[in-house]
Design a protein around this motif. Structure first.
Motif, PDB file in Angstrom:
ATOM      1  N   MET A 178     -17.685  -4.373  37.046  1.00 43.97           N
ATOM      2  CA  MET A 178     -17.170  -5.710  37.306  1.00 43.97           C
ATOM      3  C   MET A 178     -17.902  -6.749  36.453  1.00 43.97           C
ATOM      4  O   MET A 178     -19.134  -6.783  36.445  1.00 43.97           O
ATOM      5  CB  MET A 178     -17.348  -6.059  38.785  1.00 43.97           C
TER       6      MET A 178
ATOM      7  N   ALA B  36      -7.290   0.477  40.523  1.00 46.11           N
ATOM      8  CA  ALA B  36      -8.749   0.502  40.632  1.00 46.11           C
ATOM      9  C   ALA B  36      -9.163   1.641  41.558  1.00 46.11           C
ATOM     10  O   ALA B  36      -8.392   2.063  42.431  1.00 46.11           O
ATOM     11  CB  ALA B  36      -9.274  -0.823  41.176  1.00 46.11           C
TER      12      ALA B  36
ATOM     13  N   GLN C  67     -11.106  -5.877  39.500  1.00 52.66           N
ATOM     14  CA  GLN C  67     -11.530  -4.497  39.274  1.00 52.66           C
ATOM     15  C   GLN C  67     -10.402  -3.667  38.655  1.00 52.66           C
ATOM     16  O   GLN C  67     -10.666  -2.727  37.897  1.00 52.66           O
ATOM     17  CB  GLN C  67     -11.978  -3.874  40.593  1.00 52.66           C
TER      18      GLN C  67
END
Length: 450
Positions: A65, A188, A293
């Motif tokens: 991230m 993600a 993400q």
């Protein structure tokens, strides 16, 4: 003869300088004076064709991230929003939204706009009863259980479809999601950090005699997901230009209704393929970090995500699954860096709920989650503004320099400028061209006539 040409050129120059500056006129004149030639070096080859904003080469992928998260970060409890929902501004806002308090805002709040707003909310209101928007789980179209198929004896097909690879599975999921209504899709890995630790109790909320209708319960998922499919749906640009009037709220409401339809279709598709899923609106987990993400955009000063395609003008929904999927990497393209100096949203915010700090920090407000380096938005101040205008306001999204449609080349060029070394000047030109200027009656008229 040369003197005559000089006089003629002077007259032409005077005429050009006296011409009223417009977005289109400025850009055409600038390109004619050589910005077009230098632009290819400055902006890249995207200037001359294709969706340059979405495909520009300066998008950087990250393995983790691109937001600093403290080592002692704790999962967010949705009950932290209670002060926002129960403040006087919240009562006033919901009173106007439900018709208990008349809308008295003038142009942009007439019966015509109220009808548009009600029509936009119809699916979310009539099927989900607004509860999905307010983060109650497994409501209406976002039910965690689909219809039981008599041929299967359950809501999930016992025969799993075999994909050639995780990459093939992700490609098919994205195709289906966009076919069902998503504007863009990212995938993600499951990350428990973003799943709420506590959620609102729907049983308590439905009981008029319950002493604490906002009481929390532990957030328990019916299975442990492996991945999350994150979808963004673009909101209407012209509707947001009317902010804080009701066509702006209708633009948001329309997407909340569409999110329910899109999520239900995708959930049925996944269950028919033989996989479990949990479709979600605002409920169950934080949407913004999941979208970041999943490689869909960057965090912003407003606290919401900015995508390369739509800026801050989208809503997010997500579906947790137990499928083996290929993931997308988080990206950055300079948005958060630009937010450090722009501050246009903070200056324009009617309630001054948005931070003016130069740098993001670990400061928190009453409703924000600790442990993430960001600009914390004051939710109570924001809700107070909602109560005053009887709408979702949306001024911060309206004025953001990243908020440009992709319908005309000059919008694309202005938006692409956010991705270049010239971006420190972008706010100046954004203001000069009148982007985000709050002239509600004109914007409402344009919305209906365009």
């Amino acid at each position: 003869m040369e003197l005559g040409n000089e006089k003629s050129d002077a007259k032409k120059e005077k005429k050009v300088l006296s011409t009223k500056l417009s977005r289109r006129g400025f850009l055409k004149t600038s390109l004619g004076l050589g910005v077009g030639a230098t632009g290819t070096a400055l902006f890249g080859s995207e200037l001359t064709g294709g969706n340059g904003v979405a495909d520009a080469a300066d998008i950087v992928q990250h393995d983790t991230m691109p937001v600093e998260i403290s080592t002692d970060y704790q999962r967010y409890s949705y009950t932290r929003l209670s002060p926002v929902l129960t403040c006087p501004g919240g009562a006033k806002y919901f009173g106007k939204r439900m018709g208990a308090i008349p809308q008295t805002g003038g142009p942009g709040w007439t019966q015509l706009e109220v009808a548009l707003d009600n029509g936009s909310w119809a699916i979310e209101q009539d099927i989900n009863h607004y509860q999905a928007t307010l983060s109650y789980q497994s409501i209406g179209l976002f039910s965690w259980k689909g219809e039981v198929n008599p041929n299967w004896g359950s809501d999930v097909n016992p025969t799993k479809y075999k994909f050639e690879s995780p990459e093939a599975a992700s490609a098919i999921i994205k195709k289906a999601a966009m076919y069902f209504g998503a504007s863009k899709v990212g995938i993600a890995p499951y990350d428990e950090r973003w799943v709420y630790s506590e959620v609102m109790d729907p049983v308590a909320a439905a009981d008029p005699n319950h002493p604490n209708p906002n009481s929390p319960i532990p957030n328990k998922l019916p299975f442990t997901p492996s991945h999350v499919i994150v979808m963004i749906l673009e909101m209407d640009y012209d509707g947001y230009q009317t902010a804080p009037a009701l066509p702006q709220t209708a633009s948001s409401a329309n997407i909340y209704s569409n999110m329910g339809v899109t999520s239900r279709k995708l959930a049925t598709f996944i269950r028919t393929l033989g996989y479990q899923c949990i479709p979600c609106s605002n409920d169950t987990a934080l949407s913004v970090p999941l979208a970041i993400q999943a490689g869909l955009g960057e965090l912003s000063r407003i606290g919401i995500m900015i995508s390369p395609e739509f800026g801050p003008r989208q809503r997010i929904c997500k579906t947790f699954v137990d499928m083996d999927l290929a993931i997308d990497k988080p990206i950055s393209f300079g948005a958060m860096k630009f937010c450090k100096t722009c501050k246009k949203c903070a200056d324009a915010c009617p309630s001054q709920a948005i931070s003016h700090d130069d740098e993001p920090s670990f400061k928190v407000k009453e409703s924000t989650n600790p442990g993430v380096k960001k600009w914390a938005v004051d939710g109570v101040k924001c809700m107070t503004q909602w109560g005053e205008v009887g709408s979702d306001c949306g001024v911060c999204i309206k004025v953001c320099p990243y908020n440009k449609p992709t319908q005309e080349w000059h919008h694309d060029l202005a938006k692409l400028a956010t991705r270049t070394p010239a971006k420190p000047l972008l706010r100046f030109f954004d203001d000069l061209f009148g982007y985000g200027k709050i002239i509600v009656p004109d914007a409402v008229k344009n919305f209906w006539n365009k």
